[in-house]
Write an enzyme that holds these catalytic residues in place. Structure first.
Site, PDB file in Angstrom:
ATOM      1  CG  ASP A 268     -29.319   0.594  34.575  1.00 29.74           C
ATOM      2  OD1 ASP A 268     -28.561   1.399  35.138  1.00 29.74           O
ATOM      3  OD2 ASP A 268     -29.461   0.565  33.334  1.00 29.74           O
TER       4      ASP A 268
ATOM      5  CB  THR B 231     -27.394   4.272  32.856  1.00 27.70           C
ATOM      6  OG1 THR B 231     -27.222   3.417  33.987  1.00 27.70           O
ATOM      7  CG2 THR B 231     -28.613   3.822  32.069  1.00 27.70           C
TER       8      THR B 231
END
Ligand SMILES: Nc1ncnc2c1ncn2[C@@H]1O[C@H](COP(=O)(O)O)[C@@H](OP(=O)(O)O)[C@H]1O
Ligand SMILES: [Mg+2]
Ligand SMILES: [Mg+2]
Ligand SMILES: [Mg+2]
Length: 308
Positions: free
Chosen positions: A51, A121
């Site tokens: 990320d 995620t």
């Protein structure tokens, strides 16, 4: 349509290349095996090295090529990042983009780009890799007008086929990178969260009487299911998603004839000053579905439960 490339055309085309590069970063981090997971606001709100690195690359690259646009990314809202690897935007073959005449004269200062460097995620950390997308959404005058969704792991269950694909679209133009399909007519399929469910989320789903519920990760992935004809609607009666989750998917879905709003059927604002949180949830429908009729089926107490 002018023969010279407009800002929007250059921005969408560059975002396709930058999203592809971000996808390579995501795959590299997974290959190395150390995800560097940290917890953000709560137990189910995670951030990984992928990320962070993907966002740094996207924001640094957009800043370099389009210095006067406003960029808002998930992973560090204050970042004016310039430290990441700059993507060479001439490295990929440019994609074909149709920009309607009314978007041909936009200037950089009017543009807000909402960046989700890695959507899904939770699923990424659990190895559900086809739920992962990179989202770059482009807004002008508070409206989501264009978007890019990159799926770094598209086809990973079909080795031998090309891994990864990128979809792009401009509202009023066309969608590129995939073939849009219609959902089945004999059954009703709803997509919703896999990792952020609640009693309110489930009550909203029951109220639309689905034959099947697909519990999958990522706003980008769920909208891809609508574009692929694998679900009729995406129903999420929770304040969990943010503008970077919905901007790119909304623009592409609208370019394909679908709709994405809050759970009440009201439009989501995408100006730089708009609240990040989609506090009244998300409701999205594939092309040909009656969006407002679906919003009307969501019980009032579910709508009232969401914070305005
Ligand atoms: N309660 C919550 N708290 C934090 N993020 C949430 C959330 N509910 C949904 N989201 C975010 O919204 C996106 C779609 O969620 P879901 O997969 O559950 O449908 C994910 O984006 P990210 O993976 O980019 O963080 C997820 O983290
Ligand atoms: Mg997140
Ligand atoms: Mg997200
Ligand atoms: Mg994310």
């Amino acid at each position: 349509m002018s023969s010279q490339k407009s800002l929007l055309e250059r921005l969408v085309s560059s975002s396709v290349t930058i999203a592809n590069a971000a996808g390579e970063i995501i795959c590299d981090v997974m290959k190395k095996g150390d995800l560097g997971i940290v917890q953000k606001e709560h137990l189910k709100d995670l951030q990984t090295e992928a990320d962070r690195e993907a966002q740094l690359c996207i924001v640094s690259s957009l800043n370099k090529y389009f210095p006067n646009i406003t960029i808002i990314g998930e992973e560090d809202e204050t970042v004016g990042s310039t430290g990441g690897k700059i993507v060479d935007i001439s490295r990929d073959t440019p994609v074909n983009i149709t920009v309607p005449d009314n978007y041909c004269n936009i200037n950089e200062k009017e543009v807000v780009v909402w960046v989700d460097p890695l959507d899904g995620t939770s699923e990424y950390t659990q190895g559900l890799l086809d739920h992962v997308t990179v989202l770059i959404g482009i807004a002008v005058n508070g409206k989501a007008i264009a978007g890019v969704i990159h799926q770094p792991y598209f086809n990973y269950k079909n080795p031998g086929n090309k891994l990864g694909r990128t979809i792009w679209g401009v509202v009023g133009g066309v969608v590129g990178g995939m073939e849009i399909k219609s959902p089945p007519v004999d059954r009703y399929i709803v997509a919703t969260t896999r990792s952020h469910a609640s009693s309110t989320v489930n009550e909203a789903i029951s109220s639309v009487s689905p034959d099947e519920v697909l519990r999958v990760g990522g706003s980008g992935h769920k909208v891809m299911l609508l574009l692929e004809g694998l679900a009729h609607s995406y129903v999420f009666a929770s304040p969990g998603t943010k503008k970077w989750d919905t901007c790119a998917p909304q623009a592409i879905l609208e370019a394909a004839g679908g709709s994405l709003t809050d759970i009440c059927g009201e439009i989501l604002p995408y100006a730089a000053s708009a609240p990040h949180r989609n506090s009244k949830g998300v409701l999205a429908t594939a092309a040909g579905q009656d969006h407002l009729a679906l919003a009307a089926k969501i019980p009032q107490q579910v709508k009232d439960n969401l914070i305005a």
